[in-house]
Design a protein around this motif. Structure first.
Motif, PDB file in Angstrom:
ATOM      1  N   VAL A  19     -13.994   8.451   3.677  1.00  0.00           N
ATOM      2  CA  VAL A  19     -13.074   8.221   2.564  1.00  0.00           C
ATOM      3  C   VAL A  19     -11.791   9.020   2.802  1.00  0.00           C
ATOM      4  CG1 VAL A  19     -12.738   8.440   0.063  1.00  0.00           C
ATOM      5  CG2 VAL A  19     -15.027   7.950   0.979  1.00  0.00           C
ATOM      6  N   PRO A  20     -10.618   8.377   2.709  1.00  0.00           N
ATOM      7  CA  PRO A  20      -9.375   9.141   2.858  1.00  0.00           C
ATOM      8  C   PRO A  20      -9.311  10.318   1.880  1.00  0.00           C
ATOM      9  CG  PRO A  20      -8.902   6.802   2.976  1.00  0.00           C
ATOM     10  CD  PRO A  20     -10.357   6.940   2.583  1.00  0.00           C
ATOM     11  N   VAL A  21      -8.950  11.487   2.404  1.00  0.00           N
ATOM     12  CA  VAL A  21      -8.843  12.694   1.585  1.00  0.00           C
ATOM     13  C   VAL A  21      -7.744  12.499   0.539  1.00  0.00           C
ATOM     14  CG1 VAL A  21      -8.319  15.168   1.646  1.00  0.00           C
ATOM     15  CG2 VAL A  21      -9.721  14.144   3.442  1.00  0.00           C
ATOM     16  N   GLU A  22      -6.597  11.973   0.981  1.00  0.00           N
ATOM     17  CA  GLU A  22      -5.536  11.571   0.046  1.00  0.00           C
ATOM     18  C   GLU A  22      -5.704  10.069  -0.130  1.00  0.00           C
ATOM     19  OE1 GLU A  22      -2.829  13.311  -1.366  1.00  0.00           O
ATOM     20  OE2 GLU A  22      -3.953  15.081  -0.736  1.00  0.00           O
ATOM     21  N   PRO A  23      -5.897   9.582  -1.376  1.00  0.00           N
ATOM     22  CA  PRO A  23      -6.152   8.149  -1.556  1.00  0.00           C
ATOM     23  C   PRO A  23      -5.050   7.267  -0.955  1.00  0.00           C
ATOM     24  CG  PRO A  23      -6.478   9.325  -3.624  1.00  0.00           C
ATOM     25  CD  PRO A  23      -5.891  10.309  -2.648  1.00  0.00           C
ATOM     26  N   VAL A  24      -5.467   6.179  -0.316  1.00  0.00           N
ATOM     27  CA  VAL A  24      -4.535   5.165   0.179  1.00  0.00           C
ATOM     28  C   VAL A  24      -4.628   4.014  -0.815  1.00  0.00           C
ATOM     29  CG1 VAL A  24      -3.958   3.585   2.046  1.00  0.00           C
ATOM     30  CG2 VAL A  24      -4.896   5.845   2.589  1.00  0.00           C
ATOM     31  N   PHE A  25      -3.591   3.894  -1.643  1.00  0.00           N
ATOM     32  CA  PHE A  25      -3.615   2.902  -2.706  1.00  0.00           C
ATOM     33  C   PHE A  25      -3.157   1.520  -2.268  1.00  0.00           C
ATOM     34  CE2 PHE A  25      -3.426   6.825  -5.175  1.00  0.00           C
ATOM     35  CZ  PHE A  25      -4.376   6.558  -6.148  1.00  0.00           C
ATOM     36  N   ILE A  26      -3.783   0.516  -2.882  1.00  0.00           N
ATOM     37  CA  ILE A  26      -3.233  -0.840  -2.861  1.00  0.00           C
ATOM     38  C   ILE A  26      -2.437  -0.888  -4.155  1.00  0.00           C
ATOM     39  CG2 ILE A  26      -3.743  -3.306  -3.016  1.00  0.00           C
ATOM     40  CD1 ILE A  26      -6.479  -2.647  -1.632  1.00  0.00           C
ATOM     41  N   THR A  27      -1.119  -0.738  -4.056  1.00  0.00           N
ATOM     42  CA  THR A  27      -0.335  -0.712  -5.299  1.00  0.00           C
ATOM     43  C   THR A  27      -0.260  -2.089  -5.918  1.00  0.00           C
ATOM     44  OG1 THR A  27       1.601  -0.673  -3.861  1.00  0.00           O
ATOM     45  CG2 THR A  27       1.013   1.376  -4.899  1.00  0.00           C
ATOM     46  N   THR A  57       0.843  -1.196   0.000  1.00  0.00           N
ATOM     47  CA  THR A  57       0.000   0.000   0.000  1.00  0.00           C
ATOM     48  C   THR A  57       0.878   1.246   0.000  1.00  0.00           C
ATOM     49  OG1 THR A  57      -0.169   0.553   2.361  1.00  0.00           O
ATOM     50  CG2 THR A  57      -1.524  -1.303   1.578  1.00  0.00           C
ATOM     51  N   SER A  58       0.248   2.374  -0.239  1.00  0.00           N
ATOM     52  CA  SER A  58       0.982   3.642  -0.214  1.00  0.00           C
ATOM     53  C   SER A  58       1.379   4.011   1.218  1.00  0.00           C
ATOM     54  CB  SER A  58       0.143   4.750  -0.864  1.00  0.00           C
ATOM     55  OG  SER A  58      -1.159   4.787  -0.315  1.00  0.00           O
ATOM     56  N   GLN A  59       0.946   3.241   2.206  1.00  0.00           N
ATOM     57  CA  GLN A  59       1.338   3.467   3.606  1.00  0.00           C
ATOM     58  C   GLN A  59       2.272   2.364   4.127  1.00  0.00           C
ATOM     59  OE1 GLN A  59       0.497   6.065   5.608  1.00  0.00           O
ATOM     60  NE2 GLN A  59      -0.878   7.100   4.208  1.00  0.00           N
ATOM     61  N   GLY A  60       2.701   1.477   3.239  1.00  0.00           N
ATOM     62  CA  GLY A  60       3.586   0.386   3.650  1.00  0.00           C
ATOM     63  C   GLY A  60       2.986  -0.971   3.317  1.00  0.00           C
ATOM     64  N   ASN A  61       3.791  -2.016   3.499  1.00  0.00           N
ATOM     65  CA  ASN A  61       3.344  -3.362   3.156  1.00  0.00           C
ATOM     66  C   ASN A  61       2.662  -4.055   4.328  1.00  0.00           C
ATOM     67  OD1 ASN A  61       4.593  -2.813   0.770  1.00  0.00           O
ATOM     68  ND2 ASN A  61       6.128  -4.420   0.902  1.00  0.00           N
ATOM     69  N   ILE A  62       1.648  -4.849   3.988  1.00  0.00           N
ATOM     70  CA  ILE A  62       0.898  -5.618   4.980  1.00  0.00           C
ATOM     71  C   ILE A  62       0.941  -7.074   4.538  1.00  0.00           C
ATOM     72  CG2 ILE A  62      -1.358  -5.961   6.071  1.00  0.00           C
ATOM     73  CD1 ILE A  62      -2.022  -3.030   4.978  1.00  0.00           C
ATOM     74  N   PHE A  65      -6.452  -8.141  -9.504  1.00  0.00           N
ATOM     75  CA  PHE A  65      -7.681  -7.360  -9.326  1.00  0.00           C
ATOM     76  C   PHE A  65      -7.490  -6.169  -8.398  1.00  0.00           C
ATOM     77  CE2 PHE A  65     -11.675  -6.409  -7.132  1.00  0.00           C
ATOM     78  CZ  PHE A  65     -12.592  -6.360  -8.163  1.00  0.00           C
ATOM     79  N   TYR A  66      -6.760  -6.376  -7.299  1.00  0.00           N
ATOM     80  CA  TYR A  66      -6.644  -5.332  -6.271  1.00  0.00           C
ATOM     81  C   TYR A  66      -5.627  -4.243  -6.616  1.00  0.00           C
ATOM     82  CZ  TYR A  66      -9.356  -8.517  -3.340  1.00  0.00           C
ATOM     83  OH  TYR A  66     -10.340  -9.322  -2.835  1.00  0.00           O
ATOM     84  N   ASP A  67      -4.739  -4.531  -7.569  1.00  0.00           N
ATOM     85  CA  ASP A  67      -3.668  -3.586  -7.895  1.00  0.00           C
ATOM     86  C   ASP A  67      -4.254  -2.267  -8.403  1.00  0.00           C
ATOM     87  OD1 ASP A  67      -2.454  -5.998  -7.387  1.00  0.00           O
ATOM     88  OD2 ASP A  67      -1.362  -6.119  -9.275  1.00  0.00           O
ATOM     89  N   GLY A  68      -3.913  -1.175  -7.719  1.00  0.00           N
ATOM     90  CA  GLY A  68      -4.386   0.144  -8.128  1.00  0.00           C
ATOM     91  C   GLY A  68      -5.684   0.578  -7.477  1.00  0.00           C
ATOM     92  N   LEU A  69      -6.316  -0.317  -6.695  1.00  0.00           N
ATOM     93  CA  LEU A  69      -7.533   0.080  -5.984  1.00  0.00           C
ATOM     94  C   LEU A  69      -7.142   0.811  -4.697  1.00  0.00           C
ATOM     95  CD1 LEU A  69      -9.839  -3.041  -6.533  1.00  0.00           C
ATOM     96  CD2 LEU A  69      -9.710  -0.913  -7.832  1.00  0.00           C
ATOM     97  N   ILE A  70      -8.131   1.246  -3.940  1.00  0.00           N
ATOM     98  CA  ILE A  70      -7.854   2.021  -2.734  1.00  0.00           C
ATOM     99  C   ILE A  70      -8.521   1.414  -1.498  1.00  0.00           C
ATOM    100  CG2 ILE A  70      -7.632   4.206  -4.003  1.00  0.00           C
ATOM    101  CD1 ILE A  70     -10.530   4.887  -2.886  1.00  0.00           C
TER     102      ILE A  70
END
Length: 171
Positions: free
Chosen positions: A157-165, A13-18, A42-47
């Motif tokens: 909803v996060p104001v700045e998107p939190v991506f699942i890269t 994610t844009s906040q680190g790996n889980i 499927f999840y790549d690029g979603l939020i």
């Protein structure tokens, strides 16, 4: 990998790996479903589109424009598997219909006993836990701290998107 080991998935994610361990013995349908989405990218690029402090972070269905990505069929709810919605567990999001989970999941930030299976009626059925964060709970907690607001008819909803890269199965 031995037969008895549970599959693991890394959600970048844009906040680190889980890293999550999936309980295929307790939630075989849910785990198969989740892994099929992961393997298809499927999840790549979603939020993570729903973030509620002291409750949970939810993602895996919407893009940054709050558009629902086309998913497959709904699956059977495996909430009666004995697993609890405790901090760090991964569970399937759904509508008020018991067997309506598709692709969206959430990670519990605290012990959410009210989401556990308590009976057969829709209001008591609960949410199916199918995994546990084994690394990167700090990233989950970081997601929980982002500023949220309303967007496209959705709240929290996060104001700045939190991506699942990227999400990938650990081989």
């Amino acid at each position: 990998m031995g037969e008895e080991t549970n599959p693991r998935v890394v959600i970048e994610t844009s906040q680190g790996n889980i890293t999550v361990e999936l309980f295929k013995d307790k939630a075989p349908i849910t785990v198969r479903n989740f892994i099929s989405y992961v393997k298809e990218g499927f999840y790549d690029g979603l939020i993570f589109h729903r973030v509620i402090k002291n409750f949970m972070v939810q993602g895996g269905g919407l893009d940054e424009n709050m558009q629902q990505k086309k998913y497959k069929f709904a699956i059977k709810n495996e909430a009666a598997n004995g697993l609890k919605n405790n901090r760090g567990t991964l569970a399937m999001a759904r509508t008020a219909v018991v067997d309506s989970a598709t692709c969206q999941f959430f990670i519990n930030l605290v012990d959410n006993a009210f989401l556990d299976h308590k009976g057969k009626t829709p209001d008591m059925f609960g949410y199916a836990v199918f995994g546990q964060v084994v690394e990167g709970m700090d990233a989950v907690d970081a997601i929980a701290q982002v500023k949220t607001g309303n967007k496209a008819g959705h709240s929290d909803v996060p104001v700045e998107p939190v991506f699942i890269t990227k999400a990938s199965v650990v081989e």
